[in-house]
Write an enzyme that holds these catalytic residues in place. Structure first.
Site, PDB file in Angstrom:
ATOM      1  N   SER A  41       0.822  -1.203   0.000  1.00 48.75           N
ATOM      2  CA  SER A  41       0.000   0.000   0.000  1.00 48.75           C
ATOM      3  C   SER A  41       0.859   1.257   0.000  1.00 48.75           C
ATOM      4  O   SER A  41       2.048   1.217   0.327  1.00 48.75           O
ATOM      5  CB  SER A  41      -0.951   0.028   1.214  1.00 48.75           C
ATOM      6  OG  SER A  41      -0.390   0.743   2.294  1.00 48.75           O
ATOM      7  N   ILE A  42       0.220   2.369  -0.342  1.00 48.58           N
ATOM      8  CA  ILE A  42       0.886   3.666  -0.379  1.00 48.58           C
ATOM      9  C   ILE A  42       1.324   4.121   1.010  1.00 48.58           C
ATOM     10  O   ILE A  42       2.216   4.961   1.153  1.00 48.58           O
ATOM     11  CB  ILE A  42      -0.061   4.720  -1.011  1.00 48.58           C
ATOM     12  CG1 ILE A  42       0.735   5.974  -1.444  1.00 48.58           C
ATOM     13  CG2 ILE A  42      -1.225   5.058  -0.068  1.00 48.58           C
ATOM     14  CD1 ILE A  42      -0.043   6.899  -2.359  1.00 48.58           C
ATOM     15  N   LYS A  43       0.723   3.546   2.057  1.00 49.48           N
ATOM     16  CA  LYS A  43       1.009   3.977   3.423  1.00 49.48           C
ATOM     17  C   LYS A  43       2.444   3.652   3.862  1.00 49.48           C
ATOM     18  O   LYS A  43       2.923   4.215   4.845  1.00 49.48           O
ATOM     19  CB  LYS A  43       0.013   3.337   4.397  1.00 49.48           C
ATOM     20  CG  LYS A  43      -1.440   3.697   4.133  1.00 49.48           C
ATOM     21  CD  LYS A  43      -1.744   5.137   4.464  1.00 49.48           C
ATOM     22  CE  LYS A  43      -3.243   5.387   4.453  1.00 49.48           C
ATOM     23  NZ  LYS A  43      -3.587   6.730   4.892  1.00 49.48           N
ATOM     24  N   ASP A  44       3.114   2.741   3.132  1.00 47.55           N
ATOM     25  CA  ASP A  44       4.519   2.454   3.463  1.00 47.55           C
ATOM     26  C   ASP A  44       5.352   3.720   3.424  1.00 47.55           C
ATOM     27  O   ASP A  44       6.262   3.915   4.241  1.00 47.55           O
ATOM     28  CB  ASP A  44       5.119   1.456   2.456  1.00 47.55           C
ATOM     29  CG  ASP A  44       4.535   0.064   2.579  1.00 47.55           C
ATOM     30  OD1 ASP A  44       3.730  -0.166   3.496  1.00 47.55           O
ATOM     31  OD2 ASP A  44       4.897  -0.792   1.753  1.00 47.55           O
ATOM     32  N   ALA A  47       4.626   5.958   6.528  1.00 44.55           N
ATOM     33  CA  ALA A  47       4.952   5.271   7.779  1.00 44.55           C
ATOM     34  C   ALA A  47       6.446   5.411   8.091  1.00 44.55           C
ATOM     35  O   ALA A  47       6.841   5.765   9.210  1.00 44.55           O
ATOM     36  CB  ALA A  47       4.561   3.798   7.693  1.00 44.55           C
TER      37      ALA A  47
END
Length: 453
Positions: A41-44, A47
């Site tokens: 996901s793009i959240k890597d 984060a």
């Protein structure tokens, strides 16, 4: 060439032209496939950025515990980085999130606490409040707070925006993003508008969220807030990462349209994306009249379809919510084929003799037993016989003395496959309540009749 650890593989995700699902849109539509990040996901991106900035500022110390409220994807990025950097993780999430997301977080060694969805953010049970309480209670802990931590949008200003600009050779005219924390749309949108102020940035919202009305009126309307199914976008408060000056407009998409479009992306483009991608494409189709043939639209595909196998990619789940109405047989269609589907029931205080007489008169082998109109159990020919063989004097006893567990209830939209699987030696039928509140019963014989036409 090799990478020193998995975190170095984050970013530089591909941009892929959509050809079939967007055929009604008079523009070139490109999907930014963020599922190729190691956490899918793009959240890597954000984060790792939040952790690195916290390390630099000294608020995250060696051996510390990262505590965050997350729908799953941010947690995955944080958990992955925590493994490499030597931190522990505790995550709070909501009970509307898919089981796959929670299981994935636990697979990375994180502790996950599931909280109720349908409460205010300030409620002590909400996943925001629980994570804040844990931060106060757990020694040497740090809460990234992805909603208000501006390292979130900065990650996309530094990475996602420049990637899109370079990959489109500066030809992008529109950026379309599902808005949750607001980091992706605000960071990438800010960078792109600095390169070309004419680029339009469109945010996709969901019904039950406050973003669209706030953008248009400046009012945070609590009456706009209600529970919704769509995951990853929309909010019931205003995160600091949502830069409303960068976002030109918001478009709302229904839960149903988002869920069905998520499946269509896989079927028509061969791209296995998550729920927010379905929302984004459905929203873009609603806005298609604002586009011209020379436009180049980039849509963010945030996460991977594997996190939604029990939901958007599960036909029974879709039918139970009335999202999917196809030719597959359901409880509704089976009942419609019955000449009279209303069920005869017997009150639990009636005698076993009365139960025998009803079954004999109607030539039926089982009876749902009720108490004050509610189904509380069942009796069958076999358990009446067994009881009387053991003790013949029971004939005058109340039927509740020998009743067994109730037949299971199913929804009108439950598929024939699921109903068939529920009928076994313990349950010879299932019960259905129709729109008028009347009970119907479906037996194995009814299923055979429905299949054979």
């Amino acid at each position: 060439m090799w990478y020193n650890n998995i975190l170095e593989t984050i970013g530089n995700t591909p941009l892929v032209k959509l050809n079939n699902i967007t055929s009604a849109i008079p523009a070139t539509v490109l999907a930014k496939i963020e599922t190729t990040n190691p956490g899918n996901s793009i959240k890597d991106r954000m984060a790792v950025k939040m952790i690195e900035d916290a390390e630099k500022s000294g608020v995250l110390k060696p051996g510390g515990t990262i505590i965050e409220g997350t729908s799953g994807n941010t947690g995955m990025g944080l958990a992955m980085a925590a493994i490499i950097k030597g931190y522990k993780c505790i995550f709070t999430t909501t009970d509307k999130q898919s089981k796959e997301k929670v299981d994935a977080l636990r697979a990375f060694g994180a502790e996950v606490i599931v909280c109720p969805t349908n409460v205010d953010p300030e409620d002590p049970r909400s996943y925001y409040t629980v994570s804040s309480r844990l931060e106060r209670e757990v020694p040497n802990s740090w809460k990234p707070n992805q909603y208000d931590n501006l390292s979130n949008s900065m990650a996309h200003y530094e990475q996602t925006g420049p990637e899109i600009w370079e990959q489109t050779e500066g030809k992008i005219t529109h950026l379309v993003v599902g808005v949750g924390t607001g980091g992706t749309i605000s960071g990438a949108g800010k960078y792109l508008k600095e390169q070309n102020p004419n680029i339009k940035v469109w945010g996709i919202d969901t019904y039950g969220s406050v973003f669209k009305k706030y953008k248009e009126t400046g009012i945070l309307d609590k009456n706009e807030i209600y529970p919704y199914i769509t995951e990853g976008i929309g909010e019931d408060f205003l995160p600091q990462n949502v830069n409303f000056d960068v976002i030109d407009l918001f478009e709302k998409v229904t839960d149903k349209d988002a869920a069905l479009m998520t499946r269509e992306i896989a079927r028509k483009e061969g791209i296995f994306a998550g729920n927010s991608a379905g929302s984004a494409i459905a929203g873009l189709l609603q806005l298609k009249d604002k586009l011209k043939p020379e436009d180049v639209v980039v849509v963010i595909f945030h996460d991977h379809g594997s996190r939604y196998m029990g939901k958007m990619y599960n036909e029974d789940w879709l039918r139970e919510r009335g999202f999917l109405k196809d030719k597959k047989l359901t409880a509704r269609t089976i009942l419609a084929k019955q000449s009279n589907h209303e069920v005869v029931t017997l009150d639990c205080e009636k005698t076993i003799t009365e139960a025998i007489n009803v079954m004999k008169t109607l030539s039926i082998s089982q009876l749902p037993i009720t108490q004050q109109g509610m189904v509380v159990g069942k009796v069958t020919e076999s358990n009446i016989l067994e009881s009387l063989l053991e003790n013949p004097s029971l004939k005058s006893s109340a039927v509740r003395e020998i009743m067994t567990a109730s037949l299971p209830f199913v929804d009108l939209n439950t598929s024939i496959d699921k109903i068939s699987a529920m009928i076994n030696k313990d349950n010879s039928a299932v019960l259905v309540e129709d729109e008028q509140g009347k009970f119907g019963i479906i037996t194995q014989y009814d299923i055979i009749e429905a299949i054979s036409g």
